[in-house]
Design a protein around this motif. Structure first.
Motif, PDB file in Angstrom:
ATOM      1  N   VAL A 223     -14.773  40.859  18.349  1.00  0.00           N
ATOM      2  CA  VAL A 223     -16.203  41.168  18.253  1.00  0.00           C
ATOM      3  C   VAL A 223     -16.745  40.642  16.923  1.00  0.00           C
ATOM      4  CG1 VAL A 223     -17.895  43.032  18.183  1.00  0.00           C
ATOM      5  CG2 VAL A 223     -15.903  43.227  19.664  1.00  0.00           C
ATOM      6  N   ILE A 224     -15.976  40.893  15.852  1.00  0.00           N
ATOM      7  CA  ILE A 224     -16.433  40.496  14.521  1.00  0.00           C
ATOM      8  C   ILE A 224     -16.499  38.979  14.400  1.00  0.00           C
ATOM      9  CG2 ILE A 224     -15.943  40.617  12.050  1.00  0.00           C
ATOM     10  CD1 ILE A 224     -16.412  43.321  12.832  1.00  0.00           C
ATOM     11  N   ILE A 225     -15.438  38.292  14.833  1.00  0.00           N
ATOM     12  CA  ILE A 225     -15.445  36.853  14.583  1.00  0.00           C
ATOM     13  C   ILE A 225     -16.307  36.084  15.571  1.00  0.00           C
ATOM     14  CG2 ILE A 225     -13.267  36.711  13.313  1.00  0.00           C
ATOM     15  CD1 ILE A 225     -12.083  35.599  15.908  1.00  0.00           C
ATOM     16  N   SER A 226     -16.916  36.789  16.532  1.00  0.00           N
ATOM     17  CA  SER A 226     -17.947  36.087  17.292  1.00  0.00           C
ATOM     18  C   SER A 226     -19.249  36.097  16.487  1.00  0.00           C
ATOM     19  CB  SER A 226     -18.144  36.719  18.670  1.00  0.00           C
ATOM     20  OG  SER A 226     -18.664  38.006  18.560  1.00  0.00           O
ATOM     21  N   SER A 227     -19.275  36.859  15.385  1.00  0.00           N
ATOM     22  CA  SER A 227     -20.458  36.872  14.520  1.00  0.00           C
ATOM     23  C   SER A 227     -20.237  36.165  13.191  1.00  0.00           C
ATOM     24  CB  SER A 227     -20.883  38.308  14.203  1.00  0.00           C
ATOM     25  OG  SER A 227     -20.997  39.066  15.358  1.00  0.00           O
ATOM     26  N   VAL A 228     -19.041  36.275  12.642  1.00  0.00           N
ATOM     27  CA  VAL A 228     -18.802  35.658  11.334  1.00  0.00           C
ATOM     28  C   VAL A 228     -17.579  34.763  11.398  1.00  0.00           C
ATOM     29  CG1 VAL A 228     -19.780  37.607  10.103  1.00  0.00           C
ATOM     30  CG2 VAL A 228     -17.342  37.524  10.480  1.00  0.00           C
ATOM     31  N   LYS A 229     -17.520  33.836  10.425  1.00  0.00           N
ATOM     32  CA  LYS A 229     -16.351  32.959  10.371  1.00  0.00           C
ATOM     33  C   LYS A 229     -15.157  33.749   9.878  1.00  0.00           C
ATOM     34  CE  LYS A 229     -18.457  28.500   9.469  1.00  0.00           C
ATOM     35  NZ  LYS A 229     -18.939  27.646   8.380  1.00  0.00           N
TER      36      LYS A 229
ATOM     37  N   ASN B  51     -18.434  30.726  22.107  1.00  0.00           N
ATOM     38  CA  ASN B  51     -18.738  31.603  20.973  1.00  0.00           C
ATOM     39  C   ASN B  51     -18.352  31.010  19.623  1.00  0.00           C
ATOM     40  OD1 ASN B  51     -19.887  34.280  21.719  1.00  0.00           O
ATOM     41  ND2 ASN B  51     -18.236  34.131  23.213  1.00  0.00           N
ATOM     42  N   ILE B  53     -15.544  30.528  18.442  1.00  0.00           N
ATOM     43  CA  ILE B  53     -14.368  31.135  17.827  1.00  0.00           C
ATOM     44  C   ILE B  53     -13.277  30.080  17.749  1.00  0.00           C
ATOM     45  CG2 ILE B  53     -12.543  32.851  18.167  1.00  0.00           C
ATOM     46  CD1 ILE B  53     -14.715  34.624  19.469  1.00  0.00           C
ATOM     47  N   ARG B  70     -23.763  26.812  14.127  1.00  0.00           N
ATOM     48  CA  ARG B  70     -23.419  28.140  13.645  1.00  0.00           C
ATOM     49  C   ARG B  70     -24.537  29.160  13.913  1.00  0.00           C
ATOM     50  NH1 ARG B  70     -18.779  30.269  13.706  1.00  0.00           N
ATOM     51  NH2 ARG B  70     -19.140  32.352  12.932  1.00  0.00           N
ATOM     52  N   ILE B  73     -24.992  31.587  17.157  1.00  0.00           N
ATOM     53  CA  ILE B  73     -24.312  32.848  17.468  1.00  0.00           C
ATOM     54  C   ILE B  73     -25.290  34.020  17.531  1.00  0.00           C
ATOM     55  CG2 ILE B  73     -21.989  32.290  16.665  1.00  0.00           C
ATOM     56  CD1 ILE B  73     -22.713  33.670  14.048  1.00  0.00           C
ATOM     57  N   TYR B  78     -21.700  38.751  22.886  1.00  0.00           N
ATOM     58  CA  TYR B  78     -20.384  38.575  23.510  1.00  0.00           C
ATOM     59  C   TYR B  78     -19.632  39.890  23.552  1.00  0.00           C
ATOM     60  CZ  TYR B  78     -15.502  36.900  23.842  1.00  0.00           C
ATOM     61  OH  TYR B  78     -14.187  36.689  24.185  1.00  0.00           O
ATOM     62  N   PRO B  80     -16.057  40.877  24.393  1.00  0.00           N
ATOM     63  CA  PRO B  80     -14.745  40.329  24.755  1.00  0.00           C
ATOM     64  C   PRO B  80     -13.944  41.288  25.627  1.00  0.00           C
ATOM     65  CG  PRO B  80     -14.864  40.811  22.405  1.00  0.00           C
ATOM     66  CD  PRO B  80     -16.130  41.292  23.001  1.00  0.00           C
ATOM     67  N   GLY B  84     -12.683  46.576  20.821  1.00  0.00           N
ATOM     68  CA  GLY B  84     -12.446  47.865  20.202  1.00  0.00           C
ATOM     69  C   GLY B  84     -13.430  48.034  19.076  1.00  0.00           C
ATOM     70  N   LEU B  98     -22.441  46.108  12.847  1.00  0.00           N
ATOM     71  CA  LEU B  98     -22.258  45.005  13.793  1.00  0.00           C
ATOM     72  C   LEU B  98     -23.585  44.327  14.109  1.00  0.00           C
ATOM     73  CD1 LEU B  98     -19.611  46.693  16.096  1.00  0.00           C
ATOM     74  CD2 LEU B  98     -19.231  44.851  14.464  1.00  0.00           C
ATOM     75  N   LEU B 101     -24.457  42.070  11.286  1.00  0.00           N
ATOM     76  CA  LEU B 101     -23.675  40.835  11.329  1.00  0.00           C
ATOM     77  C   LEU B 101     -24.300  39.831  12.290  1.00  0.00           C
ATOM     78  CD1 LEU B 101     -19.887  41.840  11.342  1.00  0.00           C
ATOM     79  CD2 LEU B 101     -21.257  41.010   9.445  1.00  0.00           C
ATOM     80  N   LYS B 102     -25.009  40.333  13.288  1.00  0.00           N
ATOM     81  CA  LYS B 102     -25.682  39.442  14.229  1.00  0.00           C
ATOM     82  C   LYS B 102     -27.054  39.034  13.720  1.00  0.00           C
ATOM     83  CE  LYS B 102     -23.049  38.684  17.830  1.00  0.00           C
ATOM     84  NZ  LYS B 102     -22.613  37.316  18.125  1.00  0.00           N
TER      85      LYS B 102
END
Lengths: 444, 308
Positions: A223-229, B51, B53, B70, B73, B78, B80, B84, B98, B101-102
């Protein structure tokens, strides 16, 4: 989007608000000081216990030197055989029996041909302490020497007058005065800086590793790395944890000093009496032949150190060295699923660190500018610790800069490598990777 | 309407393992796109490439006609499959983090979160820690966090796992509502009934290759075999079955009815029409059941994978 500050903030706040962290922060200094006080108290207790030593001097010439001290009391036996004396001492439960045989009063009895014409022995139930034995030895030796000299016609006064006392005054070529105290202060500061870095890496490197593993096991990572590198997340984690570490260390130092002061006031414990090897050195230096304890010397020794250099180098080497190791810890955390799997990868990380502390500890004391110490202060995995230990003794600036450049180059490399492992590892579950697989991840 | 997302000839290898081999998909704006395939087929790799990734070895992905960058995003939400939350963090704090972060600012994120929490009736969870919640409850939070920044493209990987039927239904309706509001959805799942219910368009990936792609109804037409389920009450059942077998391919059928009819599957050749069969049947008895057999998404899935 730069999310680094946000990630750092979260890492810092969750660490600092964590119950275990708070408990550790406040409990550790209490435990440390408690243990320290206990040791200090116990060693005082040990010293203050009175010891009874019985002396049987068949010559009758030496017994006069055994006068009672605060911790040692002497009982002089007369007109008893050695066998009887032994039984008496055993029954009295005194510390032991010092036996000195009779010897002729002429000089030739203690000549080179007859090496031991006087028997000195110590009988005790338990093995006597080494300090007591050596004290007794030197006492008897001194006195016998005096007797002999007197027999040769040299009197006490002449001996006293003949004694010479010198202290080598040290000065470097630029005219700054140095002293023995200098070396000790430098050793203590260098050692403390190196050891501090070592502790810091071990404690907070592990914390970083655990926090990476936590993100993996809680499955939040994707979840986190779909937002940040991933590299941002990794750096944020390292920086956030480091800040939490600095907070904890700061509290430890403040709380530790306050508690130490408090404990020494309340329980009347003199912490300087707790004997550690370093303190032995310090006390030795302080009891120079003049007998005047010279605190002044230590203060000036402190200011004799290249302080500005020391502080700047401390910050730079500490930060770079810490970053180097913490990126490795983060990579290990990313490579495995749970803490028990980390062992295999921990060893190669810990080894150079321990090597650095030992090499630093032994060679820098020996010769801070020797080949071994110099070489190890350039090898990037040992250089932060060893260089920090060397710097108080004055290391040429070009060496410091070169070592720092090598270190920075290496940590950029390890961070790059760690971020590669991290990027792949955080999405890998199940099997523990082998070193070959890790190498493959770096190449992806 | 154009395509919101296009993946063009995307390939990805992990060492010697080929995860995706020259896969292209096009997702139309406002549609629900089902990305199907057996375990390990390469769906997750494709989703991770979308995504950003992982990076593709070959090919590229366009979002709204632009090559992926970049900043895109922020336009993607997303959820996944392996998901969790931080166990020891409070629900509200975590959702805010979260969302930030978006790219949402804190005040806006909080406003929207409170709206969502109210609609899903989970407002009193704000100060609870994730470890105090059940798995389904945590999944709800995750769903909210995924859609909170109102992305143009939503990607759900097995969104219904961990939900009971009631909550799965709530989430399904939320997904449909988001589509109404203009979002495009990519939907990856093994649950074929939800594919039937939701998807307009499907792509099937098998062993790193795309083996099927198209509008769901078109694919069904393509896969249907011109077979009809027939239920008929007649005096002489065996006689009828024999005469039907001469004209058509007949096999016994199983379906539930109230009476004790003759139940058959009748496959017509391409020349024959359903009416011809029906007309013939009405002369023989009382027709109580007549239904064209339409292959389910599940049948198509299994058949396509087997054929490959």
């Amino acid at each position: 989007m730069n999310h680094l500050p946000l990630i750092i903030k979260r890492e810092y706040i969750t660490k600092v608000k964590n119950k275990a962290f708070i408990i550790m922060t406040f409990l550790s200094p209490l435990i440390m000081i408690g243990l320290f006080s206990l040791v200090a108290y116990l060693s005082q207790l040990n010293n203050t216990k009175e010891k009874n030593i019985t002396v049987l001097d068949e010559s009758g010439q030496i017994e006069s030197i055994f006068t009672d001290k605060e911790t040692v009391k002497y009982t002089i036996l007369k007109n008893v055989t050695l066998e009887n004396a032994k039984t008496i001492v055993e029954e009295q439960e005194s510390y032991g029996l010092l036996y000195i045989s009779d010897f002729k009063t002429t000089i030739d009895t203690i000549n080179q041909d007859e090496k031991r014409s006087v028997d000195v022995a110590f009988y005790s139930t338990e093995t006597p302490s080494i300090t007591i034995i050596s004290a007794l030895e030197s006492k008897v030796k001194e006195h016998l020497k005096e007797i002999n000299l007197e027999k040769k016609g040299v009197d006490q006064l002449t001996i006293k007058n003949a004694e010479v006392d010198i202290t080598i005054s040290q000065e470097n070529f630029t005219g700054e005065k140095t002293s023995e105290a200098d070396s000790i202060v430098k050793l203590v500061f260098g050692g403390a800086a190196g050891y501090l870095l070592f502790m810091f890496i071990i404690i907070y490197g592990n914390m970083i590793m655990r926090s990476v593993i936590e993100e993996k096991t809680s499955r939040i990572i994707e979840v986190i790395i779909s937002s940040v590198k991933p590299i941002q997340l990794m750096l944020g984690k390292i920086i956030g944890t480091t800040l939490a570490g600095i907070t904890q260390f700061g509290i430890w130092i403040i709380l530790g000093s306050v508690l130490m002061l408090g404990a020494s006031l309340i329980f009347d414990i003199d912490f300087s009496q707790v004997n550690t090897p370093q303190q032995d050195l310090v006390t030795q230096a302080m009891q120079n032949p003049d007998g005047n304890v010279n605190m002044q010397l230590f203060i000036s020794a402190f200011f004799n150190m290249p302080l500005a250099n020391l502080i700047i180098a401390f910050i730079l080497f500490f930060v770079s060295g810490y970053l180097l190791y913490s990126s490795l810890y983060a990579a290990i955390g990313a490579a495995v699923d749970n803490e028990t799997d980390t062992q295999q990868f921990m060893l190669p990380v810990i080894m150079p660190l321990i090597l650095a502390v030992y090499v630093g500890g032994f060679t820098v004391i020996e010769d801070p500018h020797g080949t071994v110490a110099t070489v190890f202060s350039f090898i990037p995995f040992t250089s932060p610790v060893v260089m920090l230990m060397r710097i108080p003794f004055g290391v040429p600036i070009w060496q410091q800069i070169l070592s720092l450049l090598i270190l920075i180059g290496t940590f950029m490399f390890t961070i790059w490598m760690a971020s590669k492992i991290y990027r792949v590892g955080i999405l890998m579950y199940g099997k523990k990777p082998t070193y070959r697989e890790l190498l493959k991840w770096i190449k992806y | 309407m154009g395509n919101l997302l296009e993946a063009q000839s995307v390939s990805k290898n992990f060492g010697d393992f080929i995860a995706l081999n020259d896969v292209s998909i096009a997702v139309e704006k406002g549609s629900i796109f089902g990305l199907l395939g057996p375990n390990g087929a390469g769906k997750t790799t494709l989703i991770r490439i979308i995504n950003q990734i992982t990076m593709p070895d070959k090919g590229h992905v366009l979002l709204d006609g632009e090559p992926l960058q970049r900043h895109h995003i922020q336009n993607i939400g997303y959820l996944p499959e392996e998901r969790g939350l931080y166990k020891t963090m409070k629900v509200g704090e975590q959702a805010l983090y979260l969302a930030q972060l978006k790219g949402l600012d804190k005040a806006e994120a909080k406003k929207r979160l409170l709206e969502w929490f109210e609609r899903l009736e989970i407002g009193d969870w704000w100060n609870k820690k994730i470890q105090e919640l059940s798995k389904g409850m945590a999944q709800k939070i995750q769903f909210v966090v995924t859609v909170l920044h109102q992305p143009k493209l939503l990607i759900f990987d097995e969104p219904f796992s961990g939900f009971d039927p009631i909550n799965a239904d709530i989430i399904k309706n939320e997904i449909l509502r988001l589509r109404e509001d203009g979002a495009t959805v990519i939907f990856s799942t093994h649950r074929m009934e939800s594919v039937e219910e939701l998807c307009d368009h499907i792509a099937l990936i098998h062993k790193s290759n795309k083996i099927l792609d198209g509008n769901l109804n078109a694919i069904k037409r393509q896969y249907k075999s011109n077979t009809f389920e027939v239920g008929i009450t007649t005096d002489n059942a065996s006689e009828l079955q024999r005469s039907l077998s001469e004209k058509f391919i007949v096999s016994p059928a199983e379906f539930k009815t109230l009476n004790n009819e003759l139940k058959l599957n009748v496959k017509l050749s391409e020349k024959e029409s359903a009416n011809q069969l029906l007309n013939y049947l009405t002369t023989k008895g009382e027709v109580s059941h007549f239904l064209e057999v339409i292959p389910s998404a599940s049948d198509i899935f299994i058949q396509a994978v087997k054929n490959n």
